[in-house]
Design a protein around this motif. Structure first.
Motif, PDB file in Angstrom:
ATOM      1  N   TYR A 420     -15.284 -27.922 -16.865  1.00  0.00           N
ATOM      2  CA  TYR A 420     -16.527 -27.562 -16.210  1.00  0.00           C
ATOM      3  C   TYR A 420     -16.193 -27.208 -14.763  1.00  0.00           C
ATOM      4  CZ  TYR A 420     -21.027 -27.955 -13.892  1.00  0.00           C
ATOM      5  OH  TYR A 420     -22.142 -27.699 -13.132  1.00  0.00           O
ATOM      6  N   LEU A 421     -16.356 -25.949 -14.412  1.00  0.00           N
ATOM      7  CA  LEU A 421     -16.114 -25.440 -13.057  1.00  0.00           C
ATOM      8  C   LEU A 421     -14.705 -25.736 -12.562  1.00  0.00           C
ATOM      9  CD1 LEU A 421     -19.473 -26.355 -11.251  1.00  0.00           C
ATOM     10  CD2 LEU A 421     -18.918 -24.330 -12.603  1.00  0.00           C
ATOM     11  N   SER A 478     -22.100 -28.414 -20.720  1.00  0.00           N
ATOM     12  CA  SER A 478     -21.715 -27.813 -19.440  1.00  0.00           C
ATOM     13  C   SER A 478     -20.329 -27.192 -19.531  1.00  0.00           C
ATOM     14  CB  SER A 478     -21.741 -28.868 -18.338  1.00  0.00           C
ATOM     15  OG  SER A 478     -23.021 -29.443 -18.221  1.00  0.00           O
ATOM     16  N   PHE A 482     -19.571 -23.112 -19.335  1.00  0.00           N
ATOM     17  CA  PHE A 482     -18.631 -22.523 -18.379  1.00  0.00           C
ATOM     18  C   PHE A 482     -17.573 -21.702 -19.105  1.00  0.00           C
ATOM     19  CE2 PHE A 482     -14.811 -22.851 -15.556  1.00  0.00           C
ATOM     20  CZ  PHE A 482     -15.308 -22.069 -14.517  1.00  0.00           C
ATOM     21  N   TYR A 485     -19.055 -18.497 -20.193  1.00  0.00           N
ATOM     22  CA  TYR A 485     -19.141 -17.601 -19.039  1.00  0.00           C
ATOM     23  C   TYR A 485     -17.786 -16.937 -18.756  1.00  0.00           C
ATOM     24  CZ  TYR A 485     -19.107 -16.115 -14.197  1.00  0.00           C
ATOM     25  OH  TYR A 485     -18.935 -15.377 -13.059  1.00  0.00           O
TER      26      TYR A 485
END
Length: 579
Positions: A420-421, A478, A482, A485
């Motif tokens: 996540y990120l 989450s 991501f 994305y």
């Protein structure tokens, strides 16, 4: 009608409430920062920044930084090969809060960068928390106590004793490029001469006047070749891969500032002016970063900037390799610029055309006791072999990191690393990463991204203290969102085109696992604004209202507390007067 409805309503049984735990108050003030221990693994750039920001911003913190090397610096401690230098402008590779007006050049040498970061660590007290020569062997999450337990080896003791430590929060600042490896070449370790790796350099070896082979065409090789070429008798570069040699990043900017066009060095007058005129230096640095953060379009397929770079780099390489046009044909890639990491390589192309350099594009068959043999049967003897062949970039060869239910992070990431990120993984509570998968940048300033990753972790730890949280963990959704994305973003970039790159874990056409899915400014904005709804929480004593404490504030508990703090000068937010 009214009577009927009323009668019906009165005859309906009341719903039964489920049995609830007795509600108890947490015996803490609403703004009390409970004690929390954080262990940082690694003292490279991220670890140094963490060692500054965590104690600055987190009350009641117990902080320990474990570093396997004898000194801070990470990459800039470990990489000491000839010619090692920054391959982005030095003024963009420093802390935002500690500007250095004294860089010797546009691309500072590695030793100078290492000294800068040691200075930063000393100035801001990082050494208070640092334990050097301490190698983490294992990190495991204890679900019963919500603690990370670590096994750590003392590398500077005769018996290399292993001990244990534990923390509430574990912060991995171990980066992407620190697990160096020998290339898989038959007979490599049968070589009787000097065998060197760019990431494990022997400072005592004198290569002057020797015959040397350099294997590789990555960033390290591109810096090593021009540095060694000047002093060796003969240099053979074995270049299996093809690569673009860019003009130095922001080169026009450097030339516009009247820097030397050959080595981009600063004059003593430049440095003195930077030192004595802070406003001039500040404006110079901001303008430089503005330029660096303006070329993200280069990474987009089919963009005008990408097309222009292709044409410009082609002509530049052809011109500089005119004396040996066969090298140009072998070195220029079929893929577009930035598919692999772009390296400016000052002096590299010029070195290749010198008489004491042989550029060999034939594949290496094997190594003998005195040299290398290529696939066509040609044997070339050398005194030393330099392997500039990089690192393991699969993210799976690290020490065991074990999350919930005994799950190994390396097992979780065996196909590709998902996050996540780039800073967290579901199933691994209270574990954060800096420079994790999908966090590097292809253009722009990396150091500001590292700072924002550390900021994010500081905010997360503050939230754990403020909201009485026992564990914080990225939601499964989450992480999935991501990754979805990333999968949607990268096909529009040159990174996903067919080229072998560490951006894709050393594969030819795999997933892009090293780079942030967007520009540097995009990463800076995302990491500056945490979405706490993307996380799962477990609370101390399983009390979701525990963050409210017992009805008191610390200013009331503390006899010297300021009970009118909201009226302090500088605290009151005065709105603009509307006339």
């Amino acid at each position: 009608m009214g009577e009927t409805l009323a009668g019906t309503a009165s005859s309906t049984p009341e719903p039964q409430s489920p049995a609830e735990k007795p509600v108890t108050l947490e015996q803490r003030s609403v703004d009390e920062a409970r004690p929390i221990k954080v262990i940082v693994m690694g003292a490279g750039l991220s670890g140094i920044i963490a060692g500054i920001r965590l104690p600055q911003r987190i009350e009641n913190i117990d902080l320990v930084i474990y570093e396997k090397n004898p000194e801070v610096g990470g990459t800039w401690y470990e990489n000491r090969y000839p010619g090692v230098a920054c391959d982005i402008p030095s003024h963009s590779y420093q802390a935002s809060f500690e500007p250095n007006p004294s860089w010797s050049g546009f691309y500072a040498p590695g030793a100078e960068i290492g000294e800068y970061w040691k200075h930063v660590a000393r100035k801001y007290g990082v050494y208070r928390y640092l334990k050097v020569n301490r190698k983490v062997l294992e990190a495991k999450f204890d679900e019963t106590r919500s603690k990370w337990t670590l096994k750590i080896q003392k590398l500077d003791t005769p018996d290399q004793e292993v001990f244990e430590d534990e923390a509430d929060v574990l912060f991995g600042c171990i980066g992407a490029l620190n697990e160096w490896k020998w290339p898989e070449i038959k007979g490599l370790h049968d070589f009787k001469g000097k065998l060197l790796h760019s990431a494990n350099w022997d400072d005592e070896y004198d290569y002057a006047g020797k015959e040397v082979a350099v294997i590789g065409t990555g960033s390290s090789a591109i810096q090593i070749v021009p540095a060694m070429q000047k002093v060796v008798k003969k240099l053979d570069q074995y270049a299996r891969g093809q690569t673009w040699i860019a003009t130095p990043f922001a080169g026009e900017f450097a030339e516009a500032k009247n820097l030397d066009r050959k080595d981009y060095s600063f004059s003593e007058e430049d440095i003195e002016r930077f030192k004595n005129d802070p406003e001039h230096f500040y404006a110079y640095r901001r303008e430089l970063e503005h330029v660096l953060n303006s070329v993200h379009t280069l990474t987009m397929r089919g963009s005008d900037l990408q097309k222009g770079a292709l044409e410009f780099f082609t002509e530049n390489m052809k011109k500089k390799l005119a004396a040996k046009p066969e090298i140009f044909k072998s070195l220029v890639p079929p893929f577009p610029p930035a598919c692999r990491r772009l390296t400016p390589g000052p002096g590299y192309l010029e070195a290749l055309v010198q008489e004491n350099v042989n550029f060999i594009s034939d594949q290496i068959s094997h190594v003998t006791s005195d040299g290398l043999v290529t696939a066509d049967g040609t044997a070339r003897s050398v005194d030393a072999i330099v392997c500039a062949t990089g690192f393991d970039t699969t993210w799976t060869k690290r020490f065991p990191i074990i999350g919930r239910s005994g799950k190994l992070l390396s097992e979780r990431w065996k196909d590709h690393p998902d996050t996540y990120l780039s800073i967290a993984v579901d199933g691994f509570p209270n574990y954060f990463m800096s420079l994790g998968p999908n966090s590097a940048v292809g253009t722009g300033s990396l150091s500001i991204v590292l700072e924002r990753e550390v900021d994010y972790v500081c905010w997360a730890v503050q939230k754990m203290q403020r909201d009485n949280i026992k564990t914080i963990e990225a939601k499964v959704s989450s992480v999935r969102n991501f990754q979805n994305y990333c999968d949607a973003y990268f096909p529009g970039t040159v990174y996903s085109m067919k080229c072998r790159s560490w951006y894709k874990g050393g594969t030819y056409d795999g997933k892009v696992i090293a780079l942030w899915p967007g520009s540097t400014l995009h990463a800076e904005k995302v990491l500056s604004n945490p979405r706490w709804e993307d996380w799962e929480y477990e609370y101390v004593n399983e009390s979701e209202h525990g963050w409210l404490g017992n009805g008191w504030a610390m200013a009331e508990v503390n006899p010297d507390g300021d009970r009118a703090h909201y009226l302090k000068r500088g605290i009151v937010d005065i709105p603009p007067v509307v006339v």
